[in-house]
Write a protein that holds these residues in place. Structure first.
Motif, short mmCIF file in Angstrom:
data_model
loop_
_atom_site.label_atom_id
_atom_site.label_comp_id
_atom_site.label_asym_id
_atom_site.label_seq_id
_atom_site.Cartn_x
_atom_site.Cartn_y
_atom_site.Cartn_z
N LYS A 86 0.69 -1.21 -0.07
CA LYS A 86 0.09 0.01 -0.05
C LYS A 86 0.90 1.43 0.14
O LYS A 86 0.53 2.22 -0.66
N TYR A 87 2.09 1.19 0.57
CA TYR A 87 2.97 2.29 0.73
C TYR A 87 3.71 2.74 -0.51
O TYR A 87 3.37 3.76 -1.10
N THR A 88 4.09 1.42 -1.22
CA THR A 88 4.54 1.52 -2.48
C THR A 88 3.76 2.11 -3.49
O THR A 88 4.04 2.82 -4.46
N PHE A 89 2.46 1.48 -3.49
CA PHE A 89 1.27 1.95 -4.61
C PHE A 89 1.17 3.33 -4.26
O PHE A 89 0.93 4.08 -5.37
N THR A 90 0.95 4.01 -2.96
CA THR A 90 0.75 5.37 -2.78
C THR A 90 1.95 6.34 -3.54
O THR A 90 1.58 7.43 -4.24
N VAL A 91 3.14 5.85 -3.25
CA VAL A 91 4.12 6.74 -3.68
C VAL A 91 4.18 6.43 -5.55
O VAL A 91 4.42 7.60 -6.23
N MET A 92 3.95 5.42 -5.92
CA MET A 92 3.73 5.32 -7.29
C MET A 92 2.78 6.11 -8.12
O MET A 92 3.08 7.02 -8.90
N CYS A 93 1.71 6.18 -7.46
CA CYS A 93 0.49 6.95 -8.05
C CYS A 93 0.82 8.55 -7.82
O CYS A 93 0.69 9.16 -8.95
N SER A 94 1.57 8.89 -6.99
CA SER A 94 1.92 10.27 -6.59
C SER A 94 2.99 10.64 -7.57
O SER A 94 2.87 11.72 -8.26
N ALA A 95 3.79 10.05 -7.92
CA ALA A 95 4.93 10.33 -9.08
C ALA A 95 4.36 10.29 -10.14
O ALA A 95 4.58 11.03 -11.21
N TRP A 96 3.26 9.22 -10.43
CA TRP A 96 2.79 9.12 -11.89
C TRP A 96 1.92 10.26 -11.86
O TRP A 96 1.69 10.80 -13.48
N ILE A 97 1.46 11.06 -11.22
CA ILE A 97 0.42 12.02 -11.36
C ILE A 97 1.27 13.21 -11.98
O ILE A 97 0.96 14.07 -13.08
N TYR A 98 2.55 13.33 -11.59
CA TYR A 98 3.59 14.56 -12.11
C TYR A 98 4.01 13.99 -13.61
O TYR A 98 3.76 14.79 -14.51
N THR A 99 4.31 12.80 -13.83
CA THR A 99 4.62 12.31 -15.02
C THR A 99 3.78 12.54 -16.10
O THR A 99 3.69 12.86 -17.06
N MET A 100 2.56 12.06 -15.70
CA MET A 100 1.36 11.90 -16.66
C MET A 100 0.98 13.39 -17.12
O MET A 100 0.60 13.75 -18.11
N LEU A 101 0.80 14.41 -15.95
CA LEU A 101 0.66 15.64 -16.27
C LEU A 101 1.59 16.38 -17.33
O LEU A 101 1.31 17.09 -18.19
N ALA A 102 2.84 15.84 -16.98
CA ALA A 102 4.04 16.33 -18.04
C ALA A 102 3.53 15.95 -19.60
O ALA A 102 3.76 16.68 -20.47
N PHE A 103 3.39 14.60 -19.56
CA PHE A 103 2.97 13.98 -20.88
C PHE A 103 1.91 14.69 -21.41
O PHE A 103 1.84 15.12 -22.58
N SER A 104 0.69 14.78 -20.57
CA SER A 104 -0.33 15.37 -21.13
C SER A 104 -0.07 16.81 -21.68
O SER A 104 -0.73 17.18 -22.82
N LEU A 105 0.53 17.64 -20.97
CA LEU A 105 0.65 19.06 -21.34
C LEU A 105 1.47 19.04 -22.48
O LEU A 105 1.13 19.93 -23.53
N ALA A 106 2.50 18.03 -22.73
CA ALA A 106 3.31 17.90 -24.09
C ALA A 106 2.40 17.67 -25.16
O ALA A 106 2.71 18.33 -26.24
N VAL A 107 1.30 16.77 -24.98
CA VAL A 107 0.50 16.37 -26.20
C VAL A 107 -0.37 17.40 -26.54
O VAL A 107 -0.46 17.89 -27.68
N ARG A 108 -0.90 18.45 -25.51
CA ARG A 108 -1.62 19.57 -25.82
C ARG A 108 -1.09 20.64 -26.38
O ARG A 108 -1.56 21.34 -27.42
N VAL A 109 0.23 20.92 -25.75
CA VAL A 109 1.06 21.84 -26.73
C VAL A 109 1.38 21.42 -27.99
O VAL A 109 1.35 22.36 -29.15
N ALA A 110 1.82 20.18 -28.24
CA ALA A 110 1.98 19.94 -29.59
C ALA A 110 0.84 19.92 -30.58
O ALA A 110 1.26 20.30 -31.84
#
Length: 372
Positions: A86-110
């Protein structure tokens, strides 16, 4: 070129996610073995993922569905890290939010730029975004997020896990809806998830407010004398030290009840407790508007006041009659000594010792007068 860009995009996201997870976790393996295992697993996963997704007609349009394969990392993480899943999954999800937002922003700008090579454009924008924000993200992880993880209760960790998971899924669905047209069902699901996140966020804030309220109540209990209701020794040291730190002159009046032991011996400890409580009420009344009364220990009290109010409070203390109530023992008096900051010292302990010494001089004089 397109496949190469896709691989680099994914590796950027995976590397940041894994670094964040590793920083917040307790690994079982040595660093070399840890990163080797991660590299081999990533190579196998990314290779298989691209082979699978490239066969789909929507591959390469920036929908971001490849991030869902990240859940597979829970399998090796279970063996790599010495912590609850549960601890591992919490950290993973929190990190993924940042990287997914970065990817999504890149797609929108592109989408606003000339479509020469869509994948390469996304890669460049995503890399620039990381270059501008990664340091801030890691600073947040190190200074705040890690502190939360280290001090969170199991119940709160579960709430954080659910909240992080729903935010991550919302980022994925939001990006997918933006890229894919005519997805009314997904839009409905996204609205429902966002509504659930909002509701859950308010519940989390409710829990935080309740925790703050309980903590404040506990703090008051720890700083209040249960018998008399006055502030206790801890509160006195905090309040007086705060005045010293601020450079504000003050006086403390150290009070000791005369012959209190005879009250306990003659009438019992219950009567002695009422005796103390009665004097505490009188001390609070006398110091009202001019200072604060504290019970330090046993039959010792301190009145804390500003330097300007010292003589006035002293006069009121000496003149005010103290009655403990009908049926209670007669009040036998008290002795006191006064020490002032900064006139009589710069340190609190020294001021207390001086006031205590003056109190005993005063008590000795009273005994001599009564002896005559």
């Amino acid at each position: 070129m397109t496949i190469f860009c896709h691989v680099i995009i994914i590796l950027e996201m995976v590397t940041i996610n894994f670094y964040t997870l590793n920083f917040c976790s307790t690994p079982k393996l040595r660093p070399v073995a840890l990163w080797t295992s991660f590299a081999l697993f990533t190579a196998a996963l990314v290779g298989g993922m691209i082979c699978l997704l490239s066969s789909l007609p929507s591959y390469g349009n920036g929908n971001g569905l490849f991030v869902l394969f990240g859940f597979i990392y829970l399998l090796p993480c279970y063996f790599i890290y010495d912590q609850p899943l549960k601890y591992t999954f919490t950290v993973m999800c929190s990190a993924w939010i940042y990287t997914m937002l970065a990817f999504s922003l890149a797609v929108r700008v592109a989408t606003f730029l000339p479509q020469t090579d869509f994948s390469l454009t996304i890669l460049i924008i995503q890399t620039v975004f990381y270059a501008l924000t990664l340091r801030l993200f890691l600073r947040f992880i190190k200074s705040q997020f890690l502190y939360i993880l280290q001090n969170v209760t199991d119940k709160t960790l579960s709430s954080l896990l659910r909240l992080s998971f729903f935010w991550f899924i919302s980022c994925v669905l939001l990006n997918y809806v933006f890229v894919t047209k005519d997805q009314a069902l997904l839009e409905l699901i996204l609205v429902v998830i966002i509504g659930a996140i909002i509701l859950r966020s308010y519940r989390v804030f409710h829990d935080l407010v309740c925790a703050d309220k309980d903590a404040e109540q506990l703090r008051r209990q720890n700083r209040t004398d249960p018998l008399t209701g006055l502030k206790n020794r801890i509160s006195f040291y905090e309040d007086a030290q705060a005045l010293i730190d601020q450079g504000r002159p003050f006086s403390l009046i150290f009070i000791d009840l005369d012959r209190f032991k005879t009250i306990n011996d003659r009438y019992g400890h219950s009567a002695g407790d009422r005796y103390l409580a009665g004097f505490a009420r009188a001390a609070r009344r006398v110091s009202a508007g001019m200072g604060e009364a504290y019970r330090i220990s046993g039959d010792e009290f301190i009145l804390l006041c500003s330097l300007e109010q010292t003589e006035r409070l002293r006069g009121r203390l000496e003149r005010s009659p103290i009655s403990l109530g009908k049926g209670e023992p007669e009040f036998l008096g008290f002795s006191f000594g006064i020490a002032s900051y900064p006139e009589n010292g710069q340190h609190l302990d020294g001021l207390i010792v001086l006031a205590d010494r003056k109190m005993y001089v005063h008590k000795s004089r009273l005994s001599q007068v009564k002896g005559r």
